[in-house]
Design a protein around this motif. Structure first.
Motif, PDB file in Angstrom:
ATOM      1  N   CYS A  33       5.050  55.966  27.611  1.00 44.03           N
ATOM      2  CA  CYS A  33       6.224  55.091  27.653  1.00 44.03           C
ATOM      3  C   CYS A  33       6.576  54.701  29.076  1.00 44.03           C
ATOM      4  CB  CYS A  33       7.406  55.767  26.968  1.00 44.03           C
ATOM      5  SG  CYS A  33       7.237  55.862  25.172  1.00 44.03           S
ATOM      6  N   VAL A  52       2.053  52.300  18.917  1.00 42.44           N
ATOM      7  CA  VAL A  52       1.216  53.391  19.411  1.00 42.44           C
ATOM      8  C   VAL A  52       0.047  53.589  18.451  1.00 42.44           C
ATOM      9  CG1 VAL A  52       1.097  55.814  20.065  1.00 42.44           C
ATOM     10  CG2 VAL A  52       3.210  54.538  20.459  1.00 42.44           C
ATOM     11  N   THR A  68       8.659  58.900  20.581  1.00 41.31           N
ATOM     12  CA  THR A  68       8.702  57.437  20.665  1.00 41.31           C
ATOM     13  C   THR A  68       9.477  56.785  19.530  1.00 41.31           C
ATOM     14  OG1 THR A  68       6.647  57.232  19.408  1.00 41.31           O
ATOM     15  CG2 THR A  68       6.460  57.370  21.811  1.00 41.31           C
ATOM     16  N   PHE A  89      -0.653  53.281  24.081  1.00 39.88           N
ATOM     17  CA  PHE A  89       0.726  52.813  24.046  1.00 39.88           C
ATOM     18  C   PHE A  89       0.752  51.341  24.453  1.00 39.88           C
ATOM     19  CE2 PHE A  89       0.549  57.297  24.656  1.00 39.88           C
ATOM     20  CZ  PHE A  89       1.606  57.818  23.931  1.00 39.88           C
TER      21      PHE A  89
END
Length: 204
Positions: A33, A52, A68, A89
């Motif tokens: 992230c 993801v 997440t 990601f």
């Protein structure tokens, strides 16, 4: 985003126990992230900016999903069954994407980062994965991911009926085989087998 210890505790509670995979997954998700520029991925508006791709169905995947907020049902969590402890990601707004792989050497080096006297391998891994630097624990690669429109989060835009069994197939998962539109089970065979009449009677 919450701090590491808070996320690890919450992830372990959601998963059911604390294990080395939880540590790896939480750290992987926090790093991923950060690399794609999201600091609060579980809340709007950032939750709509993230996809993801995970490559293994192990403990780390639960941790990644917890940190997440991505979910299969939201179509923001994609499972690619490669058997590799890796996740990619993707920031849907900017296109920035990173693939992060848990290194095998980190397993061998875990004891180096643990307190002296600890001989339990599992505990060594938990402590070691918490303490070791990102560059030891992970291999990080910037990548490009072209997310097809039918894989994007949101309502289903594409749906057809299987010409063999009649099932509704959504999101371009159908197969064109011998000029027929089929579901994957009819085209390639299913993971399940229907019970014969005699077997059905036994459980009726």
């Amino acid at each position: 985003m919450d701090d590491f210890n808070t996320l690890l505790q919450g992830s372990a509670e959601a998963h059911g126990h604390l294990c080395p995979g939880q540590v790896v997954g939480v750290r992987m998700a926090m790093l991923g992230c950060r690399l794609i520029g999201l600091d609060n991925p579980r809340e709007l508006p950032q939750i709509k900016k993230l996809i993801v791709y995970v490559e293994i169905d192990r403990c780390a995947t639960d941790a990644i999903a917890y940190v997440t907020g991505v979910k299969l049902g939201r179509r923001s969590l994609k499972f690619i069954d490669n058997g590799i402890m890796a996740a990619t990601f993707v920031n849907l707004e900017t296109g920035v994407a990173f693939r992060i792989v848990s290194t095998e050497t980190s397993r061998d080096l875990a004891h180096v980062y643990t307190s002296s006297g600890c001989t339990d391998k599992r505990q060594q891994q938990i402590e070691g994965y918490i303490k070791m630097p990102d560059e030891v624990l992970f291999k990080v690669t910037p990548v490009r991911v072209n997310v097809p429109i039918h894989d994007m989060p949101g309502p289903s835009r594409f749906k057809v009926h299987c010409e063999a069994c009649g099932a509704m197939v959504r999101d371009k998962k159908e197969v064109l085989l011998n000029d027929r539109v089929l579901c994957r089970s009819c085209a390639y065979g299913s993971f399940y087998q229907e019970l014969e009449d005699e077997e059905r009677r036994k459980i009726a």
